[in-house]
Enzyme design. Structure first.
Site, mmCIF file in Angstrom:
data_model
loop_
_atom_site.group_PDB
_atom_site.id
_atom_site.type_symbol
_atom_site.label_atom_id
_atom_site.label_comp_id
_atom_site.label_asym_id
_atom_site.label_seq_id
_atom_site.Cartn_x
_atom_site.Cartn_y
_atom_site.Cartn_z
ATOM 1 N N GLU A 93 4.733 20.272 5.168
ATOM 2 C CA GLU A 93 5.400 18.995 4.897
ATOM 3 C C GLU A 93 6.167 19.030 3.570
ATOM 4 O O GLU A 93 7.245 18.444 3.458
ATOM 5 C CB GLU A 93 4.323 17.895 4.854
ATOM 6 C CG GLU A 93 4.855 16.496 5.078
ATOM 7 C CD GLU A 93 3.703 15.505 5.209
ATOM 8 O OE1 GLU A 93 2.975 15.589 6.217
ATOM 9 O OE2 GLU A 93 3.541 14.679 4.306
ATOM 10 N N ASP A 94 5.624 19.688 2.577
ATOM 11 C CA ASP A 94 6.151 19.543 1.206
ATOM 12 C C ASP A 94 6.737 20.797 0.575
ATOM 13 O O ASP A 94 7.199 20.748 -0.563
ATOM 14 C CB ASP A 94 5.041 19.013 0.275
ATOM 15 C CG ASP A 94 4.593 17.608 0.638
ATOM 16 O OD1 ASP A 94 5.371 16.892 1.281
ATOM 17 O OD2 ASP A 94 3.462 17.238 0.273
#
Ligand SMILES: Nc1nc2c(ncn2[C@@H]2O[C@H](COP(=O)(O)OP(=O)(O)O)[C@@H](OP(=O)(O)OP(=O)(O)O)[C@H]2O)c(=O)[nH]1
Ligand SMILES: [Mn+2]
Length: 179
Positions: free
Chosen positions: A65-66
């Site tokens: 996600e990051d």
């Protein structure tokens, strides 16, 4: 040293490299890696979880996600089960924020047991973090809204780990949020 200890060190090192330049949103700019390590630690220390693939997925849970990490990369290095759990707890960043939040509520009850464990510990860590200090630029209403939304997600995760659910219940109660 046990092979599981070696595997966990490989995994935490991979996560630390990936989150190397990332900081939390608090005023002290805490290194981001404190969060995935803390989530894995909640699972082992408070949840009594010894399933190494769950602990690995917790360490890796925000890498896709990051950071620039792909699910394929996780699968090649850590295998099918770990990469699947991470996939299950990864939001689709292409979607608008409101829609991502809505999907977490919708998907929570349908996640695998292993993914539900990671989600419970992730929410528990983040709610405790909000009690510890407010992220930069968050007014009190935004903090309260996060609690209200997290309760909706946690509702769909119930029946997974009594110890973690008791801790979450207490935090919601303190905020006057119905679980
Ligand atoms: N409480 C807190 N959260 C911080 C801090 N720094 C970074 N975060 C991260 O911010 C996310 C929550 O903030 P939001 O504004 O709701 O979400 P967003 O990052 O997707 O925009 C969490 O992401 P997540 O772990 O992916 O979980 P989720 O909330 O998206 O499920 C959390 O880990 C901090 O200092 N305090
Ligand atoms: Mn997280």
């Amino acid at each position: 040293m046990s092979s599981e200890a070696v595997i966990l060190l490989e995994t935490v090192n991979f996560a630390a490299e990936k989150h190397r330049n990332q900081r939390r949103k608090d005023a002290e700019q805490t290194p981001y890696i404190n969060h995935p390590i803390g989530v894995a630690r909640i699972l082992s220390h408070e949840g009594g979880i010894t399933d190494i693939e769950v602990l690995q997925a917790a360490l890796l849970h925000d890498t896709v996600e990051d950071t620039d990490t792909s699910i394929g990369e996780l699968q090649a290095i850590f295998g099918q089960t770990v990469s699947r759990i991470v996939q299950e707890v990864t939001d689709d960043k292409a979607l608008p924020k409101h829609e991502r939040k809505r999907q977490q509520v919708e998907h929570a009850p349908h996640a695998s047991h292993q993914a539900k464990l990671v989600k419970l510990a992730d929410k528990l860590y983040n709610l405790r973090d909000l009690n510890r200090c407010t992220p930069t630029g968050w007014p009190a209403e935004r903090v309260q809204e996060y609690f209200v939304w997290a309760a909706q997600v946690v509702r769909g995760l119930r029946g997974t780990n009594p110890a973690l659910e008791r801790q979450l219940e207490e935090l919601f109660k303190q905020r006057g949020v119905e679980l």
